[in-house]
Write a protein that holds these residues in place. Structure first.
Motif, PDB file in Angstrom:
ATOM      1  N   GLY A  49       5.193  -2.634   0.330  1.00  0.00           N
ATOM      2  CA  GLY A  49       4.592  -2.245  -0.932  1.00  0.00           C
ATOM      3  C   GLY A  49       3.099  -2.054  -0.837  1.00  0.00           C
ATOM      4  O   GLY A  49       2.495  -2.178   0.243  1.00  0.00           O
ATOM      5  N   VAL A  50       2.495  -1.749  -1.969  1.00  0.00           N
ATOM      6  CA  VAL A  50       1.039  -1.620  -2.102  1.00  0.00           C
ATOM      7  C   VAL A  50       0.614  -2.443  -3.306  1.00  0.00           C
ATOM      8  O   VAL A  50       1.391  -2.635  -4.251  1.00  0.00           O
ATOM      9  CB  VAL A  50       0.603  -0.152  -2.269  1.00  0.00           C
ATOM     10  N   GLU A  51      -0.637  -2.936  -3.267  1.00  0.00           N
ATOM     11  CA  GLU A  51      -1.132  -3.763  -4.361  1.00  0.00           C
ATOM     12  C   GLU A  51      -2.630  -3.588  -4.524  1.00  0.00           C
ATOM     13  O   GLU A  51      -3.367  -3.466  -3.543  1.00  0.00           O
ATOM     14  CB  GLU A  51      -0.814  -5.238  -4.108  1.00  0.00           C
ATOM     15  N   ALA A  52      -3.084  -3.575  -5.767  1.00  0.00           N
ATOM     16  CA  ALA A  52      -4.512  -3.604  -6.103  1.00  0.00           C
ATOM     17  C   ALA A  52      -4.767  -4.845  -6.935  1.00  0.00           C
ATOM     18  O   ALA A  52      -3.956  -5.194  -7.804  1.00  0.00           O
ATOM     19  CB  ALA A  52      -4.913  -2.351  -6.873  1.00  0.00           C
ATOM     20  N   ASN A  53      -5.873  -5.551  -6.669  1.00  0.00           N
ATOM     21  CA  ASN A  53      -6.205  -6.719  -7.483  1.00  0.00           C
ATOM     22  C   ASN A  53      -7.710  -6.876  -7.620  1.00  0.00           C
ATOM     23  O   ASN A  53      -8.475  -6.392  -6.774  1.00  0.00           O
ATOM     24  CB  ASN A  53      -5.542  -7.987  -6.937  1.00  0.00           C
ATOM     25  N   TYR A  54      -8.108  -7.520  -8.700  1.00  0.00           N
ATOM     26  CA  TYR A  54      -9.524  -7.813  -8.943  1.00  0.00           C
ATOM     27  C   TYR A  54      -9.640  -9.224  -9.482  1.00  0.00           C
ATOM     28  O   TYR A  54      -8.908  -9.609 -10.407  1.00  0.00           O
ATOM     29  CB  TYR A  54     -10.135  -6.827  -9.935  1.00  0.00           C
ATOM     30  N   SER A  55     -10.579  -9.988  -8.907  1.00  0.00           N
ATOM     31  CA  SER A  55     -10.799 -11.375  -9.310  1.00  0.00           C
ATOM     32  C   SER A  55     -12.207 -11.523  -9.877  1.00  0.00           C
ATOM     33  O   SER A  55     -13.192 -11.220  -9.191  1.00  0.00           O
ATOM     34  CB  SER A  55     -10.636 -12.327  -8.121  1.00  0.00           C
TER      35      SER A  55
END
Length: 218
Positions: free
Chosen positions: A62-68
Motif C-alpha cells: 500500500g501507500v500512506e501519507a501522514n502528518y504529525s
C-alpha cells in the motif's frame, strides 16, 4: 435408514485489507540533534490516510501519507562556540510545527493482524528563529538545515472489525547534516551535526473496505 445431520460449523472469516482508509494518531517525537539541547521528547498528534491491496492471501502492499503536529513544540535555548573573531553565542527559538511523510508499505497478514514495514519521503516544517553573536556583536550567518529527507519504519496493525483497525508504529526521519556558516567558514569547533528524529505513534483507522470480509467456502 436415518442418518443424523452433521453439526453446524460457522464459516471461517478471512479478513480483507484491500481498500482506502483515514485515521488519526498520537505519540511522541525525539531528536538525535542535541546541539541546541532540545532533544527531549515532545507530544505529537496527527492524521493519516492511504490505501492497501491484499494479494496471495497473506501479503499486503500500500501507500500512506501522514502528518504529525508537534503540540508542545516551543524551545528557547542555545549554545556557545569559538569563532575566528572570538567567543560567540547562538540563541534559538525553535517552533517546529510538525513532521510529514509519503511512504510505500508492505506487510504480512494473519487474519486480523498485519505486521508491516514502510519507507519513503519525509519532510518537516521550518520554524527556527536563530541569532548569532561573536564577541557580543551580531554577525550574519547561514544555517544549512534541510527540510526534506527520507523516512523508514514499521509497525503492527490489527482489525477490530472489518472497518476499524488500530496500530502501533515506529518511524525514523533523516534530514542529513546541518551546519552554521559565518562569513566564508563554518563555526570553529562545531562543524556539521546530524539532524534526524524518531517517532512512536498509536493510531486508529476507519477502513472503506472494497470487498468486505472474504468467507471461506467448504
Amino acid at each position: 435408514p436415518y442418518a443424523e445431520a452433521p453439526a453446524y460449523t460457522a464459516p471461517a472469516v478471512v479478513y480483507n485489507w484491500t481498500g482506502f482508509y483515514i485515521g488519526g494518531h498520537v505519540g511522541g517525537d525525539w531528536r538525535n540533534n542535541n546541539v541546541f539541547g532540545n532533544n527531549n521528547g515532545r507530544f505529537i498528534a496527527g492524521v493519516q490516510g492511504g490505501a492497501d491491496y491484499q494479494f496471495a492471501q497473506s501479503w499486503v502492499v500500500g501507500v500512506e501519507a501522514n502528518y504529525s503536529f508537534k503540540v508542545d513544540n516551543n524551545n528557547n535555548n542555545g549554545f556557545a562556540f569559538v569563532a575566528p573573531g572570538g567567543a560567540g553565542l547562538v540563541t534559538n527559538n525553535s517552533n517546529n510545527r510538525g513532521l510529514g511523510s509519503v511512504t510505500a508499505r508492505a506487510g504480512w497478514t494473519w487474519g486480523p493482524g498485519l505486521l508491516y514495514v514502510k519507507g519513503g519521503y519525509g519532510f518537516r516544517d521550518k520554524g527556527n528563529n536563530l541569532a548569532v553573536t561573536v564577541a557580543g556583536a551580531p554577525v550574519p550567518f547561514i544555517y544549512n538545515r534541510r527540510q526534506d529527507g527520507y523516512t523508514v519504519g514499521g509497525g503492527l496493525e490489527y482489525l477490530f472489525t472489518q472497518n476499524w483497525s488500530g496500530k502501533l508504529e515506529y518511524q525514523y526521519f533523516n534530514f542529513g547534516r546541518s551546519q552554521f556558516v559565518v562569513g566564508p567558514v563554518a563555526l570553529v569547533g562545531l562543524g556539521s551535526f546530524r539532524s534526524d528524529e524518531h517517532t512512536f505513534k498509536a493510531g486508529i483507522n476507519y477502513r472503506f473496505n472494497l470487498g468486505g470480509p472474504v468467507v471461506a467456502k467448504y
